[in-house]
Design an enzyme around this catalytic site. Structure first.
Site, PDB file in Angstrom:
ATOM      1  CE1 TYR A 111      -3.724   2.423   0.538  1.00  0.00           C
ATOM      2  CE2 TYR A 111      -2.095   3.501   2.082  1.00  0.00           C
ATOM      3  CZ  TYR A 111      -3.295   3.427   1.326  1.00  0.00           C
ATOM      4  OH  TYR A 111      -4.344   5.031   1.548  1.00  0.00           O
ATOM      5  CD1 TRP A 113      -1.658   7.776  -0.039  1.00  0.00           C
ATOM      6  CD2 TRP A 113      -1.367   9.735  -1.923  1.00  0.00           C
ATOM      7  NE1 TRP A 113      -2.916   8.541  -0.396  1.00  0.00           N
ATOM      8  CE2 TRP A 113      -2.551   9.468  -1.107  1.00  0.00           C
ATOM      9  CE3 TRP A 113      -1.300  10.925  -2.002  1.00  0.00           C
ATOM     10  CZ2 TRP A 113      -3.997   9.936  -0.752  1.00  0.00           C
ATOM     11  CZ3 TRP A 113      -2.277  11.885  -2.285  1.00  0.00           C
ATOM     12  CH2 TRP A 113      -3.412  11.663  -1.211  1.00  0.00           C
TER      13      TRP A 113
END
Ligand code: MGD
Ligand code: MGD
Ligand code: MO
Length: 770
Positions: A111, A113
């Site tokens: 996970y 950004w």
């Protein structure tokens, strides 16, 4: 000779000024009304001493010392190796793990950004690479909004993020709404950011426009500065994690005064009666009236009554942010907020009703979406296993255990190889000491990073990656209707390579380079994805050809999306038979038979008040009397560019700032600018004190993202010298429904620090051997 190159980032668009290959500065583009100061600060980090310059392998791993169990992961030295050796080690280890433990032993849920850019999307590249080779265990949902993503489809139907096109935009609010009640506020610090990039920051001016049009704002939040001063918002300092109780008290007040929208509730909603008997206490003997709510929330009875009256009498809009659901039982405030808007009679009226995430990202509430843009083709993952994203430590610590998730029973897989690319779990995960213990379990951890952050230091094999300034790409931000060219600003530092190039080389060793690259170079891919987007949009968009696009400093605009969008509340209100929602009943599910049938004791058939494990009225508050709000940082994006100029300038004696109410500070002898220690039973960290009454008494605010700096690396429980709040947070799912992260349910205390003030080593690489 200076060159000016457009730059796209999650915090907006900029211009890089380059001289003889050197990045000189980064400037705002001139036509952005509210550019983020994070951009110019990127220069400091571009080539700082924390850059990973060459592939490196953890010494103990290379020496064949125990790879699982008692490893020195997080504390060890690294040995720099050639790309050739590093790629051999990674490809052979992938082969070994797949052969010995099966494909689900490879974790690719990675996970994070990463960076703006449609082609060089770190997770997209990783998952394509792993899927072509047999697959990987994936992760489901996000750290941002896991509880919301799981609960909303049950309540209003549709895809988890579909609410973004179904809620009023700021323009409509300015035009038609009288009262906005914002649970969690509308912090402009967060609208600096938009995933994938954006052309111009619009939220501030649109908020201002609403205020100028006479819209009144109520900020329901423990922090006053969660709304901009120009909004003149009424501040209701609510006890953290008690929003559901406040909403229930308002709902009860509406019900007993007959202020609720009986017609809408009957025609367009399912199960209001059963919920009403919960409100009145027929079910459990507890009347959820304004007095009850006041006792729980710290908001006065009169304020509850007043809100109930105004919400139902005026053209109103209920907003929820994301932080309120990143908590124990985080599903409840989201569910309850929809019910409250239905009761108030505002759902499905122009500029009114309900919405989520305003100001958490710039484009949310600005545009209802954008036409779809081509991205690297996804390859179906042959492995079906997945974990709820925030259950990574549980999985490593208890392989084979079963957990509930949204009506399913999941068996946690036995992960042997972790491949992380584009995220920073040693910043983002809760209870980092527990993660430190969990991180000893796998055989191998491979990380692609540009900087020696904590996750890189906790890896076995670190491959140096090019930053978004060091590659060609184009950006298409979430909901932002622009495409922005991102030509390379400078060459990669040291021996860094793009994620794509690394995976292409690994795929070559594993025998599927052509499938992975489709024989395209990187710039061929960028051109190809642009051309496909241009062809898909056709004459509507009339996009220029690629070479023309590539020269445009401010990108191109895509056609706006216009409604009505599926699942519209206006349509539902007008005719629920003709325009049903995609829920089992076709209506808003105030009572959900589906959720009820799961039989969960921590998320039942209708929204309800559950006491959080850690909150200010828990017994634990005797020992730890402050509620920790670990919100998003104003000075950076999560942990990204914590080493950038803007974030570095915010530090106090090199530590992350922590905001304490003057009352709480006085009773502890804390003064502005002091180094303090924040602690609980899970851990402790240093931080630099800021005193401010913008934070309500009993609450302490420490943003996420300071690179974690454990004093004894690799040892669970040790002091963090820098100030990462996840040293203190609790690692438990919101409930059995979403299993989302619950960072905002944590109690702590703070004291003046009088121990040895050691230097922060977060930005110092580990010991490197050659
Ligand atoms: N206590 C607490 N914890 C939280 C939260 C909270 O509110 N409170 N919020 C949560 C939320 S909402 C989120 S979204 C998460 C954020 O967690 P993350 O998304 O993991 O945080 P980032 O700092 O953005 O990490 C991105 C990492 O990827 C690297 N990177 C950037 N671009 C590239 C690339 O192109 N390739 C590769 N290989 N790497 C790249 C960066 O250097 C950085 O280390 O944190 C969560 N954690
Ligand atoms: N500058 C910057 N902007 C960002 C990010 C970043 O890292 N930096 N991250 C982006 C990401 S990934 C996301 S998901 C969004 C997150 O968006 P949010 O989750 O909405 O943002 P936060 O800053 O975590 O929280 C906003 C406010 O919610 C309040 N709050 C916390 N707990 C409670 C509660 O129990 N009740 C009430 N009523 N209020 C509460 C706090 O006072 C806090 O300041 O932000 C995005 N924007
Ligand atoms: Mo997030």
């Amino acid at each position: 000779m200076e060159r000016r190159v457009p730059v796209a980032t999650h915090w907006g668009s900029f211009v890089a000024v380059v001289d003889s290959g050197q990045l000189v500065r980064i400037e705002p583009p001139g036509d952005d009304p509210a550019p983020s100061p994070i951009g110019p600060g990127m220069v400091t980090a571009a080539e700082d001493s924390a850059r990973v310059l060459r592939p490196a392998v953890r010494k103990g791993w290379l020496d064949g010392l125990p790879r699982a169990g008692e490893t020195a992961r997080g504390a060890d030295a690294f040995v720099e190796v050639s790309w050739d050796d590093a790629l051999t080690l990674v490809s052979e280890e992938l082969r070994r793990v797949r052969a010995q433990h099966g494909d689900s032993a490879v974790f690719g849920g990675s996970y994070g950004w990463a960076s703006a850019g449609g082609f060089h999307n770190a997770q997209g590249q990783l998952q394509r690479f792993l899927a072509l080779d047999g697959g990987y265990t994936d992760s489901r949902n996000t750290y941002s909004t896991a509880a919301l993503e799981v609960i909303l489809p049950h309540v209003i139907g549709g895809a988890p993020w579909s609410y973004q096109s179904r809620m009023p935009m700021w323009d409509e609010i300015a035009e038609s709404c009288e009262l906005v009640v914002a649970f969690g506020g509308l912090a402009l610090k967060n609208s600096q950011v938009n995933p994938g990039g954006l052309a111009r920051h619009r939220t501030r001016d649109l908020q201002r426009k609403c205020r100028e049009a006479g819209v009144r704002f109520v900020n329901v939040s423990p922090i006053r500065s969660d709304t901009a001063d120009f909004l003149d918002a009424e501040w209701l300092p609510v006890l953290p994690n008690t929003d559901t109780a406040l909403m229930l008290g308002i709902a009860h007040t509406m019900l007993v005064n007959d202020w609720h929208d009986e017609d809408f509730l009957t025609r367009c909603c399912e199960g209001f009666d059963r919920f009403a008997s919960y409100l009145t206490g027929d079910v459990d003997g507890v009347v959820k009236d304004a007095d009850w709510a006041a006792r729980i929330t710290g908001i006065s009875r009169d304020s509850v009554l007043d809100l109930a009256r105004r919400l139902s009498a005026q053209r109103s809009l209920i907003m929820v942010n994301y932080a309120i659901q990143r908590a124990d039982h985080g599903e409840q405030p989201i569910w309850m907020s929809v019910v409250l808007a239905a009761m108030a009679g505002s759902l499905g009226r122009p500029g009114c009703g309900w919405g989520a995430g305003y100001a958490t990202m710039d484009a949310t509430g600005v545009a209802p979406g954008r036409p779809s843009v081509a991205s690297m083709p996804r390859v179906a993952n042959p492995v079906a296993d997945f974990i709820p994203v925030a259950r990574i430590a549980d999985t490593l610590l208890e392989p084979g255990a079963t957990i509930d998730y949204d009506g399913q029973r999941l068996t946690l897989p036995d992960l042997r190889l972790i491949y992380w690319c584009g995220g920073n779990p040693f910043h983002h995960h809760q209870d980092l000491h527990r993660l430190t213990r969990a991180w000893q379990r796998p055989d191998t951890v491979v990380v692609h990073e540009a900087w020696w952050n904590t996750t890189a230091k906790f890896a076995d094999i670190v491959l140096p990656v090019a930053t978004s300034l060091e590659r060609d790409d184009f950006a298409a931000g979430f909901s932002d209707p622009h495409l922005i060219a991102m030509p390379k600003v400078r060459e990669p530092a040291g021996e860094a390579r793009t994620d794509h190039r690394i995976f292409a080389a690994l795929a070559a060793r594993l025998g599927y380079e052509r499938e992975f690259t489709q024989s395209r170079s990187e710039i061929d891919w960028v051109r190809h994805l642009y051309d496909r987007t241009r062809a898909n949009l056709g004459d509507d968009a009339a996009l220029p050809d690629f070479d023309d696009f590539w020269q445009r400093a401010r990108g191109v605009e895509l056609p706006a999306l216009s409604g009505p969008f599926p699942g519209s509340f206006e349509a539902l209100r007008s005719d629920p038979q003709r325009f049903p929602l995609a829920t089992p009943s076709g209506r808003i599910e105030i009572f959900s038979e589906t959720i009820d049938s799961f039989g969960y004791d921590d998320c039942t058939g209708h929204p309800a008040w559950f006491e959080p494990v850690e909150w200010l009225r828990a017994d634990l508050a005797d020992r730890f009397p402050l509620h920790l709000i670990s919100n998003q940082p104003a000075s950076r994006l999560h942990s990204q560019y914590d080493n950038g100029g803007h974030s570095l300038a915010s530090k106090i004696h090199g530590r992350e700032p922590v905001t304490v109410n003057p009352q709480d500070a006085a009773s502890r002898g804390i003064e502005n600018g002091m180094i303090v220690r924040v602690f609980n039973d899970r851990g402790s960290c240093l931080a630099g004190a800021i005193l401010s009454d913008a934070v309500m008494p009993g609450v302490i605010q420490l943003s996420t993202g300071a690179w974690w700096d454990p004093a004894r690396p690799g040892h669970s429980g040790t002091l963090d010298r820098h100030g990462n709040p996840n040293t203190l947070t609790r690692d438990r799912g919101c409930s059995r429904l979403s299993q989302g992260p619950s960072a905002h349910s944590a109690l702590v205390d703070v004291e003046v620090y009088d121990g040895p003030v050691d230097e922060v080593l977060a930005f110092t690489p580990p010991h490197l051997e050659h």
